[in-house]
Design a protein around this motif. Structure first.
Motif, PDB file in Angstrom:
ATOM      1  N   ASN A   1     -77.499 -12.242 -28.441  1.00  0.00           N
ATOM      2  CA  ASN A   1     -78.159 -10.780 -28.589  1.00  0.00           C
ATOM      3  C   ASN A   1     -79.343 -10.673 -29.280  1.00  0.00           C
ATOM      4  O   ASN A   1     -79.508 -11.735 -30.200  1.00  0.00           O
ATOM      5  CB  ASN A   1     -77.109  -9.763 -29.372  1.00  0.00           C
ATOM      6  N   ASP A   2     -80.451 -10.149 -28.745  1.00  0.00           N
ATOM      7  CA  ASP A   2     -81.545 -10.005 -29.279  1.00  0.00           C
ATOM      8  C   ASP A   2     -81.905  -8.991 -30.260  1.00  0.00           C
ATOM      9  O   ASP A   2     -82.804  -8.810 -31.122  1.00  0.00           O
ATOM     10  CB  ASP A   2     -82.590  -9.935 -28.223  1.00  0.00           C
ATOM     11  N   SER A   3     -81.086  -8.023 -30.142  1.00  0.00           N
ATOM     12  CA  SER A   3     -81.092  -6.570 -30.954  1.00  0.00           C
ATOM     13  C   SER A   3     -79.758  -6.046 -31.339  1.00  0.00           C
ATOM     14  O   SER A   3     -78.793  -6.325 -30.594  1.00  0.00           O
ATOM     15  CB  SER A   3     -82.213  -5.524 -30.237  1.00  0.00           C
ATOM     16  N   PHE A   4     -79.425  -5.524 -32.406  1.00  0.00           N
ATOM     17  CA  PHE A   4     -78.378  -4.942 -32.832  1.00  0.00           C
ATOM     18  C   PHE A   4     -78.528  -3.828 -33.842  1.00  0.00           C
ATOM     19  O   PHE A   4     -79.647  -3.470 -34.442  1.00  0.00           O
ATOM     20  CB  PHE A   4     -77.336  -5.795 -33.654  1.00  0.00           C
ATOM     21  N   THR A   5     -77.872  -2.607 -33.305  1.00  0.00           N
ATOM     22  CA  THR A   5     -77.694  -1.428 -34.255  1.00  0.00           C
ATOM     23  C   THR A   5     -76.494  -1.311 -34.607  1.00  0.00           C
ATOM     24  O   THR A   5     -75.364  -1.636 -34.099  1.00  0.00           O
ATOM     25  CB  THR A   5     -77.995  -0.386 -33.459  1.00  0.00           C
ATOM     26  N   MET A   6     -76.181  -0.736 -36.043  1.00  0.00           N
ATOM     27  CA  MET A   6     -74.872  -0.913 -36.559  1.00  0.00           C
ATOM     28  C   MET A   6     -74.831   0.322 -37.560  1.00  0.00           C
ATOM     29  O   MET A   6     -75.619   0.651 -38.452  1.00  0.00           O
ATOM     30  CB  MET A   6     -74.531  -1.806 -37.524  1.00  0.00           C
ATOM     31  N   SER A   7     -73.923   1.185 -37.504  1.00  0.00           N
ATOM     32  CA  SER A   7     -73.473   2.190 -38.448  1.00  0.00           C
ATOM     33  C   SER A   7     -72.239   1.705 -39.258  1.00  0.00           C
ATOM     34  O   SER A   7     -71.378   0.921 -38.790  1.00  0.00           O
ATOM     35  CB  SER A   7     -73.142   3.788 -37.850  1.00  0.00           C
ATOM     36  N   VAL A   8     -72.393   1.918 -40.664  1.00  0.00           N
ATOM     37  CA  VAL A   8     -71.491   1.426 -41.426  1.00  0.00           C
ATOM     38  C   VAL A   8     -71.093   2.444 -42.583  1.00  0.00           C
ATOM     39  O   VAL A   8     -71.716   3.217 -42.943  1.00  0.00           O
ATOM     40  CB  VAL A   8     -72.115   0.050 -42.263  1.00  0.00           C
ATOM     41  N   GLY A   9     -70.081   2.175 -43.210  1.00  0.00           N
ATOM     42  CA  GLY A   9     -69.250   2.855 -44.342  1.00  0.00           C
ATOM     43  C   GLY A   9     -69.331   1.940 -45.108  1.00  0.00           C
ATOM     44  O   GLY A   9     -68.991   0.724 -45.358  1.00  0.00           O
ATOM     45  N   PHE A  10     -69.846   2.408 -46.572  1.00  0.00           N
ATOM     46  CA  PHE A  10     -69.690   1.684 -47.819  1.00  0.00           C
ATOM     47  C   PHE A  10     -68.376   1.842 -48.633  1.00  0.00           C
ATOM     48  O   PHE A  10     -67.798   3.113 -48.646  1.00  0.00           O
ATOM     49  CB  PHE A  10     -70.961   1.592 -48.402  1.00  0.00           C
ATOM     50  N   ALA A  11     -68.151   0.995 -49.694  1.00  0.00           N
ATOM     51  CA  ALA A  11     -66.931   1.199 -50.512  1.00  0.00           C
ATOM     52  C   ALA A  11     -67.089   2.430 -51.394  1.00  0.00           C
ATOM     53  O   ALA A  11     -66.318   3.050 -51.844  1.00  0.00           O
ATOM     54  CB  ALA A  11     -66.639  -0.109 -51.343  1.00  0.00           C
ATOM     55  N   ASN A  12     -68.328   2.665 -51.691  1.00  0.00           N
ATOM     56  CA  ASN A  12     -68.793   3.763 -52.728  1.00  0.00           C
ATOM     57  C   ASN A  12     -68.848   4.983 -52.003  1.00  0.00           C
ATOM     58  O   ASN A  12     -69.195   6.030 -52.426  1.00  0.00           O
ATOM     59  CB  ASN A  12     -70.166   3.562 -53.360  1.00  0.00           C
TER      60      ASN A  12
END
Length: 383
Positions: A228-239
């Protein structure tokens, strides 16, 4: 501290310049399977002892710690060998190619009681360290949203060299040569940048990865350009905060730039790091009402190299540790699965379901009997 260098490529040269500048550190030997590269490196840095295998260096044994700057897929075997010999290990990132290997290395290091650290180089960015302290001090209030990006342009620029002809770049574009693409290469940096700066951990991830066409048939010589050359990511944090993290090697105009924005209930921070400079800006207090951002001066911080030397001298484990890097590797592994399965994945442990024993239920009379009882029951005041 007597230091062994394992691997003598370009990153090893950068590391050794840092270690040599620290008082009390002596580079006592170097290891590489390529005799020409080993000779050039050792001659340049004035290193007398030279080994063509790690086994030979371990048999010699006259060193306290090792800097592991081998290719990514060699980190696992070489670090385990050093740990088994009772040596402290400073490993280049990523710790391993997958979470299972990373955890095996973590458990081995912790069981052996050796100092173990991973060179997540952007921990050296003073604005990031200062921003984290502000978050931990509560100056931003509860964190609600995080944006992080790592932008490079070496697929559209020759500023770092020509990937079309130089194998030192081509292997990074090929999964069969041990690359997890931009996600595995710099993704681990920006994930650490985001979670460390926001002083929390990632617990949910949904990712998209893409390798763009770069050559006829997607291949240059033995290198299949499928990483992969590019990535997008949506994340959730513990806080409880939500976040967006992305990285690309197609970011025209950005040689090597990391950016982090942290938005809280009482203020926001923005960290920008480039090869030439780093800065921290904040929108805090009364400035929130006018959306005014101001530069924040920050003090210098110890580097990873200095903290590794301190950890070896004191016997006290410091971050970023193998365990921390393994946790980041788990995010990366799940991001790859998320792309394949097109769904969000969690890093949280599964909820334990406790079986409740069946309780006896009183036998109920049928509806007709209940109705009959009501019809024959005396009304209040009736004789």
């Amino acid at each position: 501290m007597r230091l062994l260098v394992v691997g003598t490529g370009s990153m090893a040269k950068s590391q050794i310049n840092h270690f040599k500048a620290i008082e009390g550190v002596e580079i006592v030997a170097a290891v590489d399977t390529d005799p020409i590269r080993l000779t050039e490196f050792a001659d340049h840095f004035g290193i007398e002892r030279r080994f063509l295998s790690l086994d030979a260096a371990i048999a010699w044994g006259e060193f306290d710690a090792a800097s592991n700057v081998t290719p990514d897929r060699m980190h696992h075997a070489t670090s385990l060998a050093l740990i088994a010999a009772g040596k402290h290990v400073f490993c280049e990132k990523p710790l391993a190619e997958n979470y299972a290997d990373a955890m095996e290395m973590t458990h081995a290091a912790e069981a052996a009681g050796v100092v173990n650290m991973v060179n997540l180089t952007y921990r050296n960015v003073a604005p990031l360290q200062f921003a984290r302290e502000m978050v931990l001090a509560g100056e931003l209030g509860a964190i609600r949203h995080v944006e992080a990006s790592y932008l490079q342009s070496w697929l559209v620029s020759r500023a770092w060299g020509d990937w079309r002809s130089e194998t030192r770049w081509l292997w990074r574009l090929s999964t069969s040569h041990g690359s997890n693409g931009v996600l595995g290469d710099v993704g681990i940096h920006i994930l650490d940048f985001a979670a460390y700066g926001a002083a929390t951990d990632i617990d949910h991830v949904f990712a998209r990865l893409k390798a763009f066409d770069k050559a006829p048939g997607g291949r240059i010589g033995p290198y299949m350009l499928d990483a992969n050359d590019s990535f997008t990511m949506s994340v959730g944090f513990a806080n409880g905060a939500l976040g967006v993290v992305h990285a690309s090697r197609w970011a025209t105009g950005h040689l090597n730039e990391l950016k982090l924005r942290i938005y809280g209930e009482r203020g926001s921070l923005e960290i920008t790091h480039r090869p030439t400079d780093s800065e921290l800006r904040g929108c805090l207090g009364e400035d929130i009402e006018t959306a005014t951002w101001r530069n924040i001066e920050v003090p210098a911080v110890p580097t990873n190299y200095e903290r590794f030397v301190e950890a070896v001298r004191t016997g006290k484990q410091l971050d970023p540790s193998f365990r921390h890097a393994a946790d980041l590797q788990k995010v990366i592994d799940l991001a790859i699965v998320s792309e394949k399965e097109r769904r969000e994945l969690t890093l949280l442990p599964p909820v334990e379901i406790v079986t409740v024993p069946d309780l006896p239920v009183p036998e109920l009379r049928n509806e007709l009997q209940v109705t009959a009882d009501l019809e024959t029951r005396p009304i209040a005041g009736e004789c």
